[in-house]
Design an enzyme around this catalytic site. Structure first.
Site, mmCIF file in Angstrom:
data_model
loop_
_atom_site.group_PDB
_atom_site.id
_atom_site.type_symbol
_atom_site.label_atom_id
_atom_site.label_comp_id
_atom_site.label_asym_id
_atom_site.label_seq_id
_atom_site.Cartn_x
_atom_site.Cartn_y
_atom_site.Cartn_z
ATOM 1 N N ASP A 177 0.826 -1.208 0.000
ATOM 2 C CA ASP A 177 0.000 0.000 0.000
ATOM 3 C C ASP A 177 0.862 1.261 0.000
ATOM 4 O O ASP A 177 0.573 2.229 -0.718
ATOM 5 C CB ASP A 177 -0.901 0.021 1.233
ATOM 6 C CG ASP A 177 -1.966 -1.056 1.194
ATOM 7 O OD1 ASP A 177 -2.919 -0.913 0.421
ATOM 8 O OD2 ASP A 177 -1.847 -2.035 1.941
ATOM 9 N N SER A 178 1.902 1.246 0.811
ATOM 10 C CA SER A 178 2.736 2.442 0.942
ATOM 11 C C SER A 178 3.518 2.729 -0.331
ATOM 12 O O SER A 178 3.662 3.886 -0.743
ATOM 13 C CB SER A 178 3.698 2.281 2.129
ATOM 14 O OG SER A 178 2.965 2.138 3.333
#
Length: 407
Positions: free
Chosen positions: A175-176
């Site tokens: 996600d990051s």
């Protein structure tokens, strides 16, 4: 002047961002823009808001993660099942410089908030769309969390030890990484818009970020190695395959030390530091390709030396020899480390009740326009009145919205 009344600073001052997303990828993308001066308005569902408000460790019922993930953002609540809620969101979208969303493809289109729908009214629209598999392709409608992106993108396959199942990194790295791709895409799209006429007449565009592709983008030489040489990179534990020596070793006190002696000159210094003059002077080991053939011998020599040293002794000797080496830090190590402290990597803040709390400082560090934390994550709907008034709604309108559960 309280924190929320402070003027906005940073290189993105004057940029308006609408965040339509939950959890990690979209909100992290918007968070970075907020940290560097953009006005970010986050739309949340009435009642519970973003689910991350309840994730992991809580303080007075709200996640400590929220303090970081939503800093500098304004929170408004909108019932997107109500046409009036969707209409307000559309007003905000048409006023924004950048829209960030991480719903499944097609959801925004149902709300008349899709990229093409907004572009028809405002050609300079920039929309960053983060999803599991992108806006096209046979998998576009499938749910795709970061864990799936890490798996499909190749990261999980190469993580862990060869004789065990793949492991995950201890944070939501997929996600990051996708969020960072979103930030990069947004900045490039903004640059193009401004170069082609600016907010009023410039050309906008959609930034299509797929989680699995963002992870795939990190996978170094994976593709040409397989295509040209038939090599499938496998799990190798703490070692870096094909680059020798670069591994994790255990000291006599049970600590782990990472030693990266893979540069040719560094390798010689490392071998001399651990008393292996024979290896330092071995012609076969002068270059990396020769060392690869002797990986087991080199790792064995380094581990035998580490067996006789504590972590502090090993680091002192290696640092004196100018060999890259380091302890594997926990957060407890970070909080007292001189390097972290010298770089001001922690910010001191406090909750509404006066309880102090440290947050991670903002990265990257810009010399002239650094990021700032003006306030921690806002309360749910904290900025409803302010934002709606800025859109021209009257007190009576806002009261009606509240009564009808639009907010």
């Amino acid at each position: 002047m309280n924190d929320q009344q402070k003027p906005t600073h940073g290189p993105l001052k004057g940029i308006k961002v609408l965040e339509l997303g939950t959890l990690i990828a979209g909100p992290f993308c918007a968070r970075m823009l907020a940290e560097f001066g953009a006005e970010v308005i986050k739309v949340e569902a009435p009642g519970d808001g973003d689910p991350i408000r309840k994730w992991r460790v809580l303080k007075d019922g709200t996640s400590l993660w929220w303090s970081v993930q939503a800093r500098n953002k304004k929170s408004i609540t909108l019932n997107m099942k109500d046409a009036r809620g969707r209409a307000i969101a559309r007003q905000l979208a048409l006023e924004a410089d950048i829209i960030i969303e991480n719903y499944r493809p097609g959801v925004l289109e149902k709300w008349d908030l899709g990229y093409e729908q907004l572009k028809a009214d405002k050609p300079s629209t920039i929309m960053v769309r983060l999803s599991g598999f992108g806006q096209t392709g046979p998998m576009k409608d499938q749910p795709g969390f970061g864990a799936i992106g890490e798996s499909m993108g190749g990261l999980r396959y190469v993580s862990g030890h060869a004789d065990r199942p793949p492991v995950r990194v201890g944070v939501s790295i997929g996600d990051s990484v996708a969020a960072l791709h979103g930030v990069i895409g947004a900045m490039m799209a903004l640059r193009h818009r401004d170069a082609t006429g600016g907010r009023e007449h410039g050309q906008g565009q959609m930034v299509d970020v797929a989680l699995y592709e963002s992870v795939f983008n990190l996978m170094e030489s994976l593709v040409p190695e397989y295509d040209h040489a038939g090599v499938v990179r496998e799990r190798t534990g703490g070692a870096l395959p094909g680059i020798v020596p670069s591994n994790t070793y255990t000291t006599k006190d049970g600590d782990n030390v990472v030693i990266a002696g893979n540069g040719d000159a560094i390798f010689k210094r490392l071998m001399l530091a651990i008393g292996r003059d024979d290896m330092a002077g071995d012609p076969q080991m002068e270059r990396n390709d020769g060392r690869v053939a002797r990986t087991a011998d080199i790792d064995g020599a380094i581990q035998a030396w580490c067996d006789t040293k504590s972590i502090d002794e090993a680091l002192a000797i290696l640092q004196a020899a100018d060999v890259p080496a380091g302890k594997i830090y926990s957060v407890k190590d970070m909080m007292t480390d001189p390097q972290f402290l010298a770089r001001n990597m922690f910010e001191q803040h406090q909750f509404a009740d006066g309880t102090p709390v440290k947050l991670p400082a903002i990265s990257p560090k810009l010399s002239e326009t650094p990021g700032h934390t003006h306030w921690m994550g806002p309360g749910l709907g904290e900025h409803n009145y302010e934002v709606l008034k800025s859109l021209g709604y009257s007190d009576a309108d806002i009261a009606a919205f509240k009564a009808d559960k639009v907010l």
